[in-house]
Design a protein around this motif. Structure first.
Motif, mmCIF file in Angstrom:
data_model
loop_
_atom_site.group_PDB
_atom_site.id
_atom_site.type_symbol
_atom_site.label_atom_id
_atom_site.label_comp_id
_atom_site.label_asym_id
_atom_site.label_seq_id
_atom_site.Cartn_x
_atom_site.Cartn_y
_atom_site.Cartn_z
ATOM 1 N N VAL A 33 0.861 -5.092 -11.442
ATOM 2 C CA VAL A 33 2.090 -4.670 -10.461
ATOM 3 C C VAL A 33 3.333 -5.133 -10.905
ATOM 4 C CG1 VAL A 33 2.782 -4.504 -8.126
ATOM 5 C CG2 VAL A 33 0.350 -4.592 -8.453
ATOM 6 N N ALA A 34 4.108 -4.017 -11.490
ATOM 7 C CA ALA A 34 5.366 -4.468 -11.967
ATOM 8 C C ALA A 34 6.346 -4.504 -10.705
ATOM 9 C CB ALA A 34 5.786 -3.483 -12.909
ATOM 10 N N SER A 35 6.294 -3.635 -9.787
ATOM 11 C CA SER A 35 7.427 -3.632 -8.876
ATOM 12 C C SER A 35 6.740 -2.679 -7.548
ATOM 13 C CB SER A 35 8.733 -3.211 -9.025
ATOM 14 O OG SER A 35 8.636 -1.618 -9.067
ATOM 15 N N VAL A 36 7.401 -3.066 -6.491
ATOM 16 C CA VAL A 36 6.926 -2.267 -5.066
ATOM 17 C C VAL A 36 8.178 -2.105 -4.416
ATOM 18 C CG1 VAL A 36 5.674 -2.491 -3.083
ATOM 19 C CG2 VAL A 36 4.813 -3.573 -5.059
ATOM 20 N N ARG A 37 8.247 -0.891 -3.835
ATOM 21 C CA ARG A 37 9.258 -0.386 -2.807
ATOM 22 C C ARG A 37 8.626 0.082 -1.656
ATOM 23 N NH1 ARG A 37 14.515 -1.555 -4.552
ATOM 24 N NH2 ARG A 37 15.655 0.321 -3.503
ATOM 25 N N GLY B 48 0.911 -0.437 -17.896
ATOM 26 C CA GLY B 48 -0.457 -0.366 -18.693
ATOM 27 C C GLY B 48 -0.373 1.271 -18.553
ATOM 28 N N ARG B 49 -1.328 1.909 -19.315
ATOM 29 C CA ARG B 49 -1.389 3.259 -19.203
ATOM 30 C C ARG B 49 -3.019 3.773 -18.927
ATOM 31 N NH1 ARG B 49 1.790 5.234 -24.673
ATOM 32 N NH2 ARG B 49 3.770 4.341 -23.784
ATOM 33 N N ASP B 50 -3.654 2.779 -18.508
ATOM 34 C CA ASP B 50 -5.179 3.351 -18.166
ATOM 35 C C ASP B 50 -5.099 3.768 -16.583
ATOM 36 O OD1 ASP B 50 -7.706 3.416 -17.073
ATOM 37 O OD2 ASP B 50 -8.315 1.604 -18.430
ATOM 38 N N ARG B 51 -5.274 5.065 -16.348
ATOM 39 C CA ARG B 51 -5.172 5.566 -15.136
ATOM 40 C C ARG B 51 -6.305 5.034 -14.012
ATOM 41 N NH1 ARG B 51 -1.254 9.719 -14.826
ATOM 42 N NH2 ARG B 51 -2.133 10.710 -13.024
ATOM 43 N N ALA B 57 -6.814 -0.447 -8.951
ATOM 44 C CA ALA B 57 -6.089 -1.675 -8.766
ATOM 45 C C ALA B 57 -5.259 -1.154 -7.627
ATOM 46 C CB ALA B 57 -5.062 -2.087 -9.809
ATOM 47 N N LEU B 58 -4.745 0.091 -7.611
ATOM 48 C CA LEU B 58 -4.118 0.583 -6.222
ATOM 49 C C LEU B 58 -4.960 0.396 -5.038
ATOM 50 C CD1 LEU B 58 -2.068 3.142 -8.050
ATOM 51 C CD2 LEU B 58 -1.129 1.047 -6.803
ATOM 52 N N GLU B 59 -6.124 0.965 -5.061
ATOM 53 C CA GLU B 59 -7.214 1.344 -3.832
ATOM 54 C C GLU B 59 -7.343 -0.236 -3.472
ATOM 55 O OE1 GLU B 59 -10.440 3.778 -5.177
ATOM 56 O OE2 GLU B 59 -9.134 5.347 -5.155
ATOM 57 N N GLN B 60 -7.676 -1.167 -4.421
ATOM 58 C CA GLN B 60 -7.814 -2.648 -4.031
ATOM 59 C C GLN B 60 -6.773 -3.222 -3.121
ATOM 60 O OE1 GLN B 60 -8.139 -4.897 -7.364
ATOM 61 N NE2 GLN B 60 -9.438 -6.542 -6.228
#
Lengths: 79, 79
Positions: A33-37, B48-51, B57-60
């Motif tokens: 995670v690089a940034s969150v807004r 990173g570029r791994d979708r 990660a986002l679901e977590q």
């Protein structure tokens, strides 16, 4: 008719809440995670089928109440 | 990589804040608003570029922190 108004902070405006979430995600071990807004969404049900009128009403709603135009941008989507 | 996580209340869950906004829009004279429900958006920059990895990660992140799965739904969009 369903619509969604999304309100986000303008770039350059500090977002301490987003920063706090970013820190919390890092300490939970979530990778990369690089940034969150943070922003807001409003799911609005509009009466009638006139898309132009609905778009105009939603822009008026965003200008007058939903967004603070000094620090926030908004985007209206009709579905 | 940019991503957006949108968190909205499940249907059936009361939304007093949305109700208050609905009332305020009506009293501002904005025509045709039948209902308003408020939610949150998180604009997240992922390294990173791994979708697939980013999606996981986002679901977590949403499961652990961004959404309360008892009362909220979330949607992850990678851009």
């Amino acid at each position: 008719m369903k619509a969604r108004v999304t309100v986000t902070l303008k770039s350059g405006i500090l977002d301490p809440q987003g920063k706090a979430i970013e820190g919390a995600l890092k300490s939970l071990g979530i990778a990369g995670v690089a940034s969150v807004r943070q922003g807001k969404v409003f799911d609005i049900e509009i009466e009638g089928r006139d898309r132009k009128a609905a778009q105009a009403a939603l822009e008026q709603a965003a200008d007058k109440l939903l967004a603070n135009s000094l620090i926030e941008n908004y985007q209206v989507e009709l579905k």
